[in-house]
Scaffold this active site. Structure first.
Site, mmCIF file in Angstrom:
data_model
loop_
_atom_site.group_PDB
_atom_site.id
_atom_site.type_symbol
_atom_site.label_atom_id
_atom_site.label_comp_id
_atom_site.label_asym_id
_atom_site.label_seq_id
_atom_site.Cartn_x
_atom_site.Cartn_y
_atom_site.Cartn_z
ATOM 1 N N SER A 138 0.851 -1.182 0.000
ATOM 2 C CA SER A 138 0.000 0.000 0.000
ATOM 3 C C SER A 138 0.890 1.235 0.000
ATOM 4 O O SER A 138 2.110 1.124 0.066
ATOM 5 C CB SER A 138 -0.879 0.002 1.250
ATOM 6 O OG SER A 138 -0.058 0.236 2.378
ATOM 7 N N LYS A 139 0.273 2.389 -0.050
ATOM 8 C CA LYS A 139 1.021 3.645 -0.069
ATOM 9 C C LYS A 139 1.998 3.715 1.093
ATOM 10 O O LYS A 139 3.110 4.189 0.958
ATOM 11 C CB LYS A 139 0.060 4.824 0.010
ATOM 12 C CG LYS A 139 -0.381 5.264 -1.351
ATOM 13 C CD LYS A 139 -0.753 6.720 -1.368
ATOM 14 C CE LYS A 139 -0.944 7.128 -2.820
ATOM 15 N NZ LYS A 139 -2.086 7.926 -3.048
ATOM 16 N N ARG A 140 1.511 3.270 2.234
ATOM 17 C CA ARG A 140 2.321 3.268 3.453
ATOM 18 C C ARG A 140 3.653 2.532 3.234
ATOM 19 O O ARG A 140 4.667 2.847 3.822
ATOM 20 C CB ARG A 140 1.475 2.579 4.515
ATOM 21 C CG ARG A 140 2.080 2.237 5.815
ATOM 22 C CD ARG A 140 0.954 1.792 6.748
ATOM 23 N NE ARG A 140 0.330 0.553 6.276
ATOM 24 C CZ ARG A 140 0.739 -0.652 6.630
ATOM 25 N NH1 ARG A 140 1.750 -0.787 7.443
ATOM 26 N NH2 ARG A 140 0.112 -1.732 6.189
#
Ligand code: GLU
Length: 466
Positions: free
Chosen positions: A240-242
């Site tokens: 994910s972006k994280r």
């Protein structure tokens, strides 16, 4: 046989790490075999496809050095051909018109789910006479998928993948508005583009089964399939972006050199012995699809960053300057003067081992591009008490007496002066650093003196002393 691979992104978002890796593997395989690497923009979903996403794909691939062969193919321009093939399947008896209403389909789906069947469409129109067609209803065209037996895809990465045919629906090929579906378009395009190897994310693995059925129905030769596992985040969860699931442009903007990103991506799920650091040319010589691992790889920003540091250190100085200059100009808010450029050229080789990214390097190198009079930062101002200024005056005297200026000559003069005055060199170096750079942290002070030269160095000292 000429190997032809393709990267077939849908231009609906940025070019992310996973897409870039798919493109890279296709590129490497084509280069390895002296074949062609094609780009197909799958822009049939008009509402979700954007110009911006297309640009991000082109720019991202070019930045990585993954130049494709020929012109990109736009899937949307090929709709007529897709329709023709749907018609051909109709005439062969391998497809049929289906007039079911959405309500009927919903009922069928419910019934199928209750039975636990994967076949959500019950084949209502499969064998019906066209004369029974209701008036005024635009039909969809469905594929007449085999009902018995099984379909097996021999995937190079995943091995044999088998699906029982009674689990598969008669998929829609043409919608009621006449537009082709993804499943049809992909097969027709891959066939027409003479794609020999379909290498893509394993989220398409089940599609390959249905696509194989279409190839067989058309009597077309099958490409080889290779479905590569997903990239996971470092914690093993879906990326994910994280985790850094950003567009490739974000890595460029953060100052990772493209060769570092390519090298990193190549190692993400593929390996060549224990080789960790290699160029795209080397990988092109080694790459085999069979060496792609079967389990998902984990994205590791630390590894990418350390490769980035490595490539910065190795980078040819001229190229490095070209890359750093615009970043510094950005920070300064204007283009560099000739003098600043010269100083940068003199200073960068000494700095490149200190930074992990181009952005970091540009931040450190900024010191060579600031013009006097400088505005010392808070720590620097605190340091400049009267005692420090006295040391600086001492340094000025010693440096002014240097006749043939060089890093070494400046160092020798300062060492002698410190020695003669019974001072520690560090006591002189720190105020000198403040005068030359406006800050308390910098590369070695002699290196800085060497880059600025005599006149500029003395003037900077005088700015502080006066
Ligand atoms: N357009 C599809 C996607 O972006 C890829 C299709 C394919 O590679 O066959 O996921």
């Amino acid at each position: 046989m000429t190997v032809v691979t393709r990267f077939a992104p849908s231009p609906t978002g940025f070019l992310h790490i996973g897409g870039a890796r798919t493109a890279l593997f296709n590129y490497l395989y084509a280069r390895k075999h002296g074949g062609r690497f094609m780009l197909r923009i799958e822009d049939t979903d008009r509402t979700r496809s954007t110009e911006e996403a297309k640009r991000a794909i082109f720019n991202g691939l070019r930045w990585l050095g993954l130049e494709w062969d020929g012109e990109p193919v736009y899937q949307s321009t090929r709709a007529d051909r897709h329709v023709d093939i749907a018609q051909a399947l109709l005439s062969k008896g391998k497809a049929y018109r289906c007039y079911c209403s959405p309500e009927e389909l919903a009922v069928m789906r419910q019934a199928a789910r209750k039975r636990g069947s994967g076949r959500l469409y019950d084949g209502k129109w499969r064998d019906r006479d066209p004369s029974e067609a209701p008036r005024g209803v635009a039909p969809v065209i469905r594929f007449k998928a085999p009902l018995k037996g099984q379909t097996v895809v021999e995937d190079i990465v995943q091995g044999a993948v088998t699906v029982q045919n009674d689990q598969l629906d008669d998929m829609v090929l043409l919608r009621a508005d006449g537009s082709p579906t993804y499943m049809l378009s992909v097969v027709v395009d891959d066939h027409d583009m003479a794609i020999t190897h379909v290498v893509r994310g394993d989220d398409h693995l089940t599609n390959a089964i249905r696509q194989k059925q279409l190839y067989l129905a058309m009597g077309w030769e099958l490409p080889a399939f290779a479905h590569i596992p997903l990239i996971l985040g470092p914690d093993g969860a879906k990326m994910s972006k994280r985790h850094g699931a950003l567009g490739i442009d974000a890595y460029r903007d953060r100052g990772f050199p493209p060769e570092a990103v390519c090298n990193y991506l190549a190692r993400l799920g593929w390996s060549h012995g224990d080789d960790e650091i290699f160029s795209i040319e080397q990988a092109s010589g080694w790459f085999e699809i069979g060496d792609i691992g079967k389990s998902p790889s984990r994205f590791d920003l630390v590894k990418l960053t350390s490769l980035s540091a490595h490539y910065l250190k190795e980078m040819d100085d001229t190229r490095l300057i070209e890359k750093v200059m615009p970043l510094i100009a950005d920070r300064l808010g204007r283009a560099l003067t000739g003098k600043q450029r010269d100083r940068l050229a003199a200073g960068l080789p000494g700095l490149k081992g200190r930074a992990k990214t181009l952005l970091e390097l540009s931040e450190i190198a900024l010191l060579y591009c600031r013009e006097r009079p400088l505005e010392p930062d808070d720590n620097a101002i605190k340091l400049l008490d009267s005692e420090a200024k006295a040391k600086l005056a001492l340094a000025r005297e010693a440096l002014a007496a240097v006749e043939r200026w060089s890093e070494n000559a400046a160092e020798a003069a300062l060492r002698t002066a410190a020695n003669d005055a019974g001072e520690k060199l560090g006591k002189i170096a720190q105020p000198l650093r403040v005068a030359l750079t406006g800050g308390t942290v910098s590369p070695g002070i002699f290196e800085v003196l060497g880059v600025f030269g005599k006149t500029e160095s003395i003037s900077r000292i005088d700015d502080v002393l006066q």
